[in-house]
Motif scaffolding. Structure first.
Motif, PDB file in Angstrom:
ATOM      1  N   SER A 197       9.340 -45.426 -60.542  1.00 39.31           N
ATOM      2  CA  SER A 197       8.138 -44.699 -60.127  1.00 39.31           C
ATOM      3  C   SER A 197       7.602 -45.226 -58.796  1.00 39.31           C
ATOM      4  O   SER A 197       7.163 -44.456 -57.941  1.00 39.31           O
ATOM      5  CB  SER A 197       7.054 -44.818 -61.205  1.00 39.31           C
ATOM      6  OG  SER A 197       7.481 -44.225 -62.419  1.00 39.31           O
ATOM      7  N   LEU A 198       7.639 -46.548 -58.619  1.00 39.56           N
ATOM      8  CA  LEU A 198       7.167 -47.143 -57.379  1.00 39.56           C
ATOM      9  C   LEU A 198       8.057 -46.764 -56.191  1.00 39.56           C
ATOM     10  O   LEU A 198       7.572 -46.553 -55.083  1.00 39.56           O
ATOM     11  CB  LEU A 198       7.116 -48.670 -57.507  1.00 39.56           C
ATOM     12  CG  LEU A 198       6.015 -49.250 -58.401  1.00 39.56           C
ATOM     13  CD1 LEU A 198       6.217 -50.750 -58.593  1.00 39.56           C
ATOM     14  CD2 LEU A 198       4.638 -48.987 -57.790  1.00 39.56           C
ATOM     15  N   LEU A 199       9.360 -46.681 -56.445  1.00 39.83           N
ATOM     16  CA  LEU A 199      10.306 -46.426 -55.363  1.00 39.83           C
ATOM     17  C   LEU A 199      10.564 -44.946 -55.115  1.00 39.83           C
ATOM     18  O   LEU A 199      11.087 -44.577 -54.065  1.00 39.83           O
ATOM     19  CB  LEU A 199      11.645 -47.109 -55.665  1.00 39.83           C
ATOM     20  CG  LEU A 199      11.638 -48.636 -55.753  1.00 39.83           C
ATOM     21  CD1 LEU A 199      13.034 -49.137 -56.046  1.00 39.83           C
ATOM     22  CD2 LEU A 199      11.099 -49.260 -54.466  1.00 39.83           C
ATOM     23  N   ARG A 200      10.206 -44.118 -56.044  1.00 41.60           N
ATOM     24  CA  ARG A 200      10.579 -42.707 -55.980  1.00 41.60           C
ATOM     25  C   ARG A 200      10.211 -42.025 -54.664  1.00 41.60           C
ATOM     26  O   ARG A 200      11.022 -41.290 -54.094  1.00 41.60           O
ATOM     27  CB  ARG A 200       9.955 -41.950 -57.159  1.00 41.60           C
ATOM     28  CG  ARG A 200      10.508 -40.548 -57.323  1.00 41.60           C
ATOM     29  CD  ARG A 200       9.933 -39.879 -58.547  1.00 41.60           C
ATOM     30  NE  ARG A 200      10.653 -38.650 -58.856  1.00 41.60           N
ATOM     31  CZ  ARG A 200      10.337 -37.826 -59.839  1.00 41.60           C
ATOM     32  NH1 ARG A 200       9.311 -38.105 -60.611  1.00 41.60           N
ATOM     33  NH2 ARG A 200      11.035 -36.743 -60.063  1.00 41.60           N
ATOM     34  N   PRO A 201       8.997 -42.255 -54.111  1.00 40.55           N
ATOM     35  CA  PRO A 201       8.668 -41.578 -52.839  1.00 40.55           C
ATOM     36  C   PRO A 201       9.565 -41.981 -51.675  1.00 40.55           C
ATOM     37  O   PRO A 201       9.651 -41.247 -50.688  1.00 40.55           O
ATOM     38  CB  PRO A 201       7.217 -42.026 -52.585  1.00 40.55           C
ATOM     39  CG  PRO A 201       6.689 -42.417 -53.915  1.00 40.55           C
ATOM     40  CD  PRO A 201       7.845 -43.018 -54.636  1.00 40.55           C
ATOM     41  N   LEU A 254      17.387 -45.979 -51.098  1.00 41.84           N
ATOM     42  CA  LEU A 254      16.202 -45.836 -50.269  1.00 41.84           C
ATOM     43  C   LEU A 254      16.537 -45.148 -48.951  1.00 41.84           C
ATOM     44  O   LEU A 254      17.624 -45.337 -48.399  1.00 41.84           O
ATOM     45  CB  LEU A 254      15.593 -47.210 -49.996  1.00 41.84           C
ATOM     46  CG  LEU A 254      14.968 -47.900 -51.217  1.00 41.84           C
ATOM     47  CD1 LEU A 254      14.738 -49.376 -50.930  1.00 41.84           C
ATOM     48  CD2 LEU A 254      13.667 -47.225 -51.608  1.00 41.84           C
ATOM     49  N   ASP A 255      15.582 -44.373 -48.465  1.00 43.31           N
ATOM     50  CA  ASP A 255      15.752 -43.634 -47.212  1.00 43.31           C
ATOM     51  C   ASP A 255      15.472 -44.564 -46.036  1.00 43.31           C
ATOM     52  O   ASP A 255      14.335 -45.013 -45.846  1.00 43.31           O
ATOM     53  CB  ASP A 255      14.782 -42.453 -47.198  1.00 43.31           C
ATOM     54  CG  ASP A 255      14.944 -41.564 -45.978  1.00 43.31           C
ATOM     55  OD1 ASP A 255      15.784 -41.893 -45.108  1.00 43.31           O
ATOM     56  OD2 ASP A 255      14.225 -40.550 -45.893  1.00 43.31           O
ATOM     57  N   PRO A 256      16.458 -44.888 -45.225  1.00 42.72           N
ATOM     58  CA  PRO A 256      16.229 -45.793 -44.088  1.00 42.72           C
ATOM     59  C   PRO A 256      15.309 -45.201 -43.028  1.00 42.72           C
ATOM     60  O   PRO A 256      14.828 -45.935 -42.153  1.00 42.72           O
ATOM     61  CB  PRO A 256      17.641 -46.023 -43.532  1.00 42.72           C
ATOM     62  CG  PRO A 256      18.430 -44.834 -43.968  1.00 42.72           C
ATOM     63  CD  PRO A 256      17.865 -44.443 -45.294  1.00 42.72           C
ATOM     64  N   MET A 257      15.048 -43.884 -43.097  1.00 47.28           N
ATOM     65  CA  MET A 257      14.158 -43.236 -42.133  1.00 47.28           C
ATOM     66  C   MET A 257      12.702 -43.243 -42.595  1.00 47.28           C
ATOM     67  O   MET A 257      11.810 -42.901 -41.817  1.00 47.28           O
ATOM     68  CB  MET A 257      14.611 -41.794 -41.893  1.00 47.28           C
ATOM     69  CG  MET A 257      16.049 -41.663 -41.441  1.00 47.28           C
ATOM     70  SD  MET A 257      16.333 -42.449 -39.844  1.00 47.28           S
ATOM     71  CE  MET A 257      15.528 -41.262 -38.768  1.00 47.28           C
TER      72      MET A 257
END
Length: 461
Positions: free
Chosen positions: A40-44, A73-76
């Motif tokens: 949940s913390l990482l989802r965004p 995770l999205d590096p952008m």
């Protein structure tokens, strides 16, 4: 929490339960909740692939949520990419590293003094029937728990640990940490002693660091080097807690990375955020940096300043790693983010709930960091704290203070976790460390009152 004082700590060690036995229902429920919370913390900040479910293109259904563990995770993403760049949380493997559950090692020290638990011949049973009192189990030769106790003592050389009931080899590296895990065999096959069934998986820092076999001088020297890593981070935590907060930095480290006065070459560090548009002009950046200079206390942040910005830092234009003990202060958002690096150093012997709390404050600190930067990150749902204005600086200070007060509690708990871990893993050596060949070291006697500075204290960010 004074674990280094020989008298009190030894008393705890001699009276502590040999085995903490956590029922499968209890630990699996806790592990699921931890995984759900981390996701949940990482989802965004995850790269989420949309797929068609019942003719509808969606990424918000329950099944997709379960599959987020296999995303990355999205590096952008400017808020979440610090987890990749600073702390190596890369790809799906990095996500799984955070979602693995681990028990609280402090149970090994404190359950013997918890009146809501009951010790039965060295076994503390934590199960679904345990509420205010533990299930009363009578140990005898025919009792299954007696057999489990004996099996755990055999593989742990009498040191015991925390045993997770019915945890198996499929859990290791997935739900649980492979590092530090010790299978407790229930049945061995006749061929090659292969384990075919387990009572569970055991964790104990003393076993991982061989605390039961410390007789040779070469082994002690190796242990000195190992301990120094943890002494260093514990010293950072304690000196930061004791520091005076600075509320006039206004997060200008990101501005210092983009600082380019007239005639200066483009700052090399500008490349790190080249994919982000600026929300203010170069002149506004220069004016903001030059208004009163920079008050940055974070050693690693200074390394990325534009060359022309470094002399404007009131705390020094060139800092070394040992300066961190002198400068690290409790209001610094980068110091909050670094708690994740410090916490990950303790896994798998860190309470998973505390790891979740650390991740939460680290993300919140990064969000404030990005909102106060000169970049336009609104496309990622990030607001703006305009520190180039008087109103924006006040807003930054207000949020900085609230975040500091929240993080103080987490930092203190992490220091206690380090103290507990070092006592369990290294015992008396925690406060009797050989310093031969390390002329720059200051050894902590008792609880870490004076910083211990190891020769291996180098940047890993």
């Amino acid at each position: 929490m004074k674990l280094y004082t020989s008298g009190s700590a030894s008393a705890v060690m001699t009276s502590m339960p040999k085995l903490v036995y956590i029922s499968e229902k209890v630990w699996r429920t806790a592990a699921y909740k931890h995984k759900y919370r981390i996701q949940s913390l990482l989802r965004p900040g995850l790269i989420q692939s949309r797929r068609r479910v019942d003719g509808i293109c969606t990424s918000d259904n329950h099944d997709t949520f379960e599959r987020l563990n296999h995303s990355s995770l999205d590096p952008m993403n400017p808020v979440y990419n610090f987890l990749i760049d600073y702390y190596g949380i890369k790809g799906s493997k990095g996500i799984r590293r955070l979602t693995r559950w681990s028990p609280d090692s402090s149970r090994l020290l404190h359950l013997a003094h918890d009146h809501n638990q009951e010790e039965v011949k060295g076994i503390i049973v934590l199960g679904e029937n345990v509420k205010r009192r533990a299930t009363n189990i009578h140990i005898d030769a025919s009792n299954q728990h007696s057999t489990i106790y004996q099996a755990a003592m055999e593989v742990s050389h009498g040191l015991g640990g925390i045993l997770l009931e019915n945890a198996n080899e499929n859990d290791m590296g997935g739900t649980l940490h492979l590092r530090g895990s010790i299978p407790v065999p229930a049945v061995r096959s006749a061929t090659a002693g292969k384990i075919s069934e387990l009572y569970g998986i055991l964790y104990n820092p003393a076993l991982y660091y061989n605390n039961d076999n410390r007789t040779s001088s070469s082994n002690n020297n190796n242990n000195d080097k190992t301990i120094s890593q943890y002494q260093w981070y514990a010293s950072i935590l304690q000196t930061t807690l004791q520091s005076e907060p600075i509320f006039h930095c206004h997060g200008l480290h990101e501005w210092a990375m983009q600082y380019q006065p007239h005639g200066a070459p483009p700052p090399p560090s500008a490349k790190y955020q080249a994919n982000r548009p600026l929300r203010v002009s170069q002149q506004v950046i220069n004016d903001t940096v030059e208004r009163k200079g920079i008050s940055c206390t974070h050693v690693d942040a200074l390394r990325f300043f534009a060359p022309a910005a470094k002399p404007l830092n009131h705390h020094g234009s060139e800092l070394t790693r040992t300066d961190q003990l002198r400068l690290e202060q409790k209001a610094c958002v980068h110091a909050h983010m670094d708690l994740l690096k410090i916490a990950l150093k303790l896994t798998p012997f860190l309470d998973a709930e505390l790891l979740g709390d650390v991740l939460e404050v680290a993300i919140e600190a990064r969000r404030l960091d990005v909102e106060a930067s000169p970049y336009d990150a609104t496309a990622f749902g990030v607001g703006v704290v305009p520190v180039e204005t008087k109103e924006g600086r006040k807003l930054y200070r207000d949020r900085q203070r609230v975040l500091m007060e929240r993080t103080d509690t987490v930092r203190r708990r992490l220091l206690e976790a380090y103290e507990t871990f070092m006592w369990l893993a290294f015992g008396e050596e925690t406060h009797a460390i050989s310093t031969s060949g390390n002329s720059t070291s200051t050894v902590a006697q008792g609880p870490i009152q004076q910083p211990y500075t190891p020769s291996l204290a180098t940047s890993d960010q």
